[in-house]
Design a protein around this motif. Structure first.
Motif, mmCIF file in Angstrom:
data_model
loop_
_atom_site.group_PDB
_atom_site.id
_atom_site.type_symbol
_atom_site.label_atom_id
_atom_site.label_comp_id
_atom_site.label_asym_id
_atom_site.label_seq_id
_atom_site.Cartn_x
_atom_site.Cartn_y
_atom_site.Cartn_z
ATOM 1 N N PRO A 139 -6.085 12.609 3.802
ATOM 2 C CA PRO A 139 -5.340 11.489 3.247
ATOM 3 C C PRO A 139 -5.097 11.661 1.762
ATOM 4 O O PRO A 139 -5.957 12.115 1.030
ATOM 5 N N SER A 140 -3.916 11.323 1.357
ATOM 6 C CA SER A 140 -3.611 11.404 -0.065
ATOM 7 C C SER A 140 -3.969 10.089 -0.738
ATOM 8 O O SER A 140 -3.931 9.036 -0.139
ATOM 9 N N ALA A 141 -4.299 10.169 -1.991
ATOM 10 C CA ALA A 141 -4.646 8.956 -2.735
ATOM 11 C C ALA A 141 -3.394 8.237 -3.224
ATOM 12 O O ALA A 141 -3.466 7.144 -3.740
ATOM 13 N N LEU A 142 -2.253 8.865 -2.998
ATOM 14 C CA LEU A 142 -1.008 8.334 -3.549
ATOM 15 C C LEU A 142 -0.705 6.908 -3.146
ATOM 16 O O LEU A 142 -0.256 6.111 -3.950
ATOM 17 N N ILE A 143 -0.950 6.599 -1.897
ATOM 18 C CA ILE A 143 -0.506 5.302 -1.418
ATOM 19 C C ILE A 143 -1.666 4.402 -1.085
ATOM 20 O O ILE A 143 -1.516 3.432 -0.394
ATOM 21 N N ARG A 144 -2.821 4.738 -1.579
ATOM 22 C CA ARG A 144 -3.941 3.829 -1.369
ATOM 23 C C ARG A 144 -3.476 2.484 -1.863
ATOM 24 O O ARG A 144 -3.068 2.351 -3.016
ATOM 25 N N SER A 145 -3.489 1.489 -1.001
ATOM 26 C CA SER A 145 -2.781 0.269 -1.346
ATOM 27 C C SER A 145 -3.566 -0.666 -2.238
ATOM 28 O O SER A 145 -3.227 -0.889 -3.378
ATOM 29 N N ALA A 162 6.772 5.862 -0.574
ATOM 30 C CA ALA A 162 6.123 7.158 -0.366
ATOM 31 C C ALA A 162 5.887 7.395 1.119
ATOM 32 O O ALA A 162 6.125 8.484 1.642
ATOM 33 N N LEU A 163 5.444 6.347 1.791
ATOM 34 C CA LEU A 163 5.197 6.456 3.226
ATOM 35 C C LEU A 163 6.511 6.703 3.960
ATOM 36 O O LEU A 163 6.615 7.555 4.848
ATOM 37 N N SER A 169 -0.905 9.789 6.099
ATOM 38 C CA SER A 169 -1.048 9.881 4.652
ATOM 39 C C SER A 169 0.191 10.553 4.101
ATOM 40 O O SER A 169 0.842 11.318 4.794
ATOM 41 N N THR A 170 0.536 10.298 2.871
ATOM 42 C CA THR A 170 1.804 10.811 2.335
ATOM 43 C C THR A 170 1.767 12.318 2.160
ATOM 44 O O THR A 170 2.797 12.953 2.044
ATOM 45 N N ASP A 202 8.860 -3.622 -13.436
ATOM 46 C CA ASP A 202 8.791 -4.644 -12.426
ATOM 47 C C ASP A 202 7.674 -4.303 -11.446
ATOM 48 O O ASP A 202 7.683 -3.255 -10.824
ATOM 49 N N LEU A 203 6.684 -5.196 -11.338
ATOM 50 C CA LEU A 203 5.536 -4.898 -10.480
ATOM 51 C C LEU A 203 5.921 -4.819 -9.010
ATOM 52 O O LEU A 203 5.314 -4.089 -8.241
ATOM 53 N N ASP A 204 6.950 -5.596 -8.631
ATOM 54 C CA ASP A 204 7.396 -5.521 -7.240
ATOM 55 C C ASP A 204 7.753 -4.088 -6.869
ATOM 56 O O ASP A 204 7.426 -3.599 -5.813
ATOM 57 N N ARG A 205 8.450 -3.446 -7.813
ATOM 58 C CA ARG A 205 8.866 -2.074 -7.542
ATOM 59 C C ARG A 205 7.670 -1.155 -7.424
ATOM 60 O O ARG A 205 7.618 -0.270 -6.592
ATOM 61 N N MET A 206 6.685 -1.404 -8.304
ATOM 62 C CA MET A 206 5.502 -0.553 -8.260
ATOM 63 C C MET A 206 4.767 -0.700 -6.930
ATOM 64 O O MET A 206 4.302 0.264 -6.347
ATOM 65 N N LEU A 207 4.674 -1.968 -6.480
ATOM 66 C CA LEU A 207 3.986 -2.198 -5.220
ATOM 67 C C LEU A 207 4.766 -1.585 -4.069
ATOM 68 O O LEU A 207 4.196 -1.146 -3.083
ATOM 69 N N ALA A 208 6.098 -1.573 -4.232
ATOM 70 C CA ALA A 208 6.920 -1.003 -3.179
ATOM 71 C C ALA A 208 6.821 0.513 -3.162
ATOM 72 O O ALA A 208 7.198 1.164 -2.202
ATOM 73 N N ALA A 209 6.310 1.066 -4.248
ATOM 74 C CA ALA A 209 6.260 2.524 -4.348
ATOM 75 C C ALA A 209 5.437 3.132 -3.220
ATOM 76 O O ALA A 209 5.792 4.176 -2.668
ATOM 77 N N GLY A 210 4.338 2.463 -2.865
ATOM 78 C CA GLY A 210 3.512 2.964 -1.781
ATOM 79 C C GLY A 210 4.284 3.002 -0.485
ATOM 80 O O GLY A 210 4.233 3.969 0.273
#
Length: 266
Positions: free
Chosen positions: A231-237, A83-84, A221-222, A72-80
């Motif tokens: 800054p971590s690249a993890l949550i680059r939106s 993480a925050l 940054s996470t 589910d892409l919604d979940r993926m987008l929510a991942a950022g």
DNA sequence: CAGAATTACTTTCCGTTTAG
DNA sequence: CTAAACGGAAAGTAATTCTG
């Protein structure tokens, strides 16, 4: 839902109302042939506009559900956002005298929403509404909702039995660190600083000794551990720059000396 | 014959190119 | 990066054919 199934739903609801295809078409302001195509599941030849129009005529709301490899892409987008959230929560755990509740949903006076983190300082009975954003988009809207939450926070905390009476209510907007967010914030610096005067540095001393109500905007940054880790690249939106692999022509031009291992595209 | 499906044709849309 | 121009493709409709 498959195309065929959706078509069947349309047909079912139309017939239940005793409408002909033409009747449905009239109400949706499309031609009868569009209705026919849709009912047979031939959506490839019908635009989304028309699909919505026909569906709306039957009180059907059409949502687009994007999936990627069964995820589910919604979940993926929510991942950022998660993480925050996690990074901030970890930091709050180490703050003396503060307690906090994540994801506080409310519905008061017709206003509803979720406070990402509601924190309170027990000794001084200071309340702190923490809002997390993975990217800065609409400043007016954002400051508006933040203010709404600020107004409602004390009542929410009282209802839940966390703080009988809050001496002050402050807000802290934490934005995932990215050059884009920083640039946007800089573009609206005057407006933001008026509403959120403290920065990431100033909030630290405030957290140690919370005083009168204030507002803070800080970037996070996470990888953040409360100090200045990069800054971590993890949550680059959004919007990474996609680098197109060089064509053979470009690869051959002696722009860079290291043309030794020019990889052939598979 | 009524209603649904298909066809033929017109209009609109969208991607590409070009210019600023 | 945005806007305008343009051509081809797709969408939409009216007319026609099919079917129960």
């Amino acid at each position: 839902m498959t195309d065929q199934r959706f078509g069947a739903v349309i047909r079912f609801l139309r017939i239940r109302r005793r409408w002909r295809q033409q009747d449905l078409a009239d109400r949706a302001r499309v031609s009868q042939s569009v209705v026919s195509r849709m009912e047979r599941g031939h959506f490839g030849s019908v635009s989304l506009d028309k699909i919505r129009a026909v569906a709306a005529a039957l009180d059907i709301r059409v949502d687009i559900n994007a999936r990627w490899r069964a995820g589910d892409l919604d979940r993926m987008l929510a991942a950022g956002h998660s993480a925050l959230h996690e990074a901030v929560a970890r930091r709050l755990l180490h703050l003396d005298g503060w307690e906090f509740a994540p994801e506080v949903s409310f519905s008061k006076f017709g206003e509803r929403g979720v406070i990402d983190i509601l924190a309170w300082h027990v000794a001084s009975t200071s309340l702190l509404v923490i809002e997390l954003k993975t990217e800065l988009v609409d400043f007016n809207e954002m400051l508006g909702t933040l203010d709404r939450k600020r107004r409602l926070a004390a009542e929410i905390a009282r209802e839940r039995g966390w703080l009988e009476r809050a001496a002050s209510v402050s807000v802290w907007l934490i934005v995932a660190d990215s050059s884009t967010s920083r640039r946007r914030a800089a573009d609206h610096a005057t407006m933001l600083r008026a509403a959120l005067p403290l920065d990431g540095r100033a909030i630290r001393s405030w957290l140690a000794r919370p005083g009168s109500a204030t507002g803070c905007l800080s970037f996070w940054s996470t990888g953040h551990a409360g100090t200045g880790t990069p800054p971590s690249a993890l949550i680059r939106s959004t919007r990474h720059r996609i680098r197109v692999p060089p064509t053979r022509e470009q690869a051959r031009t002696p722009a860079r000396p290291s043309a030794s291992e020019a990889p052939e595209a598979p």
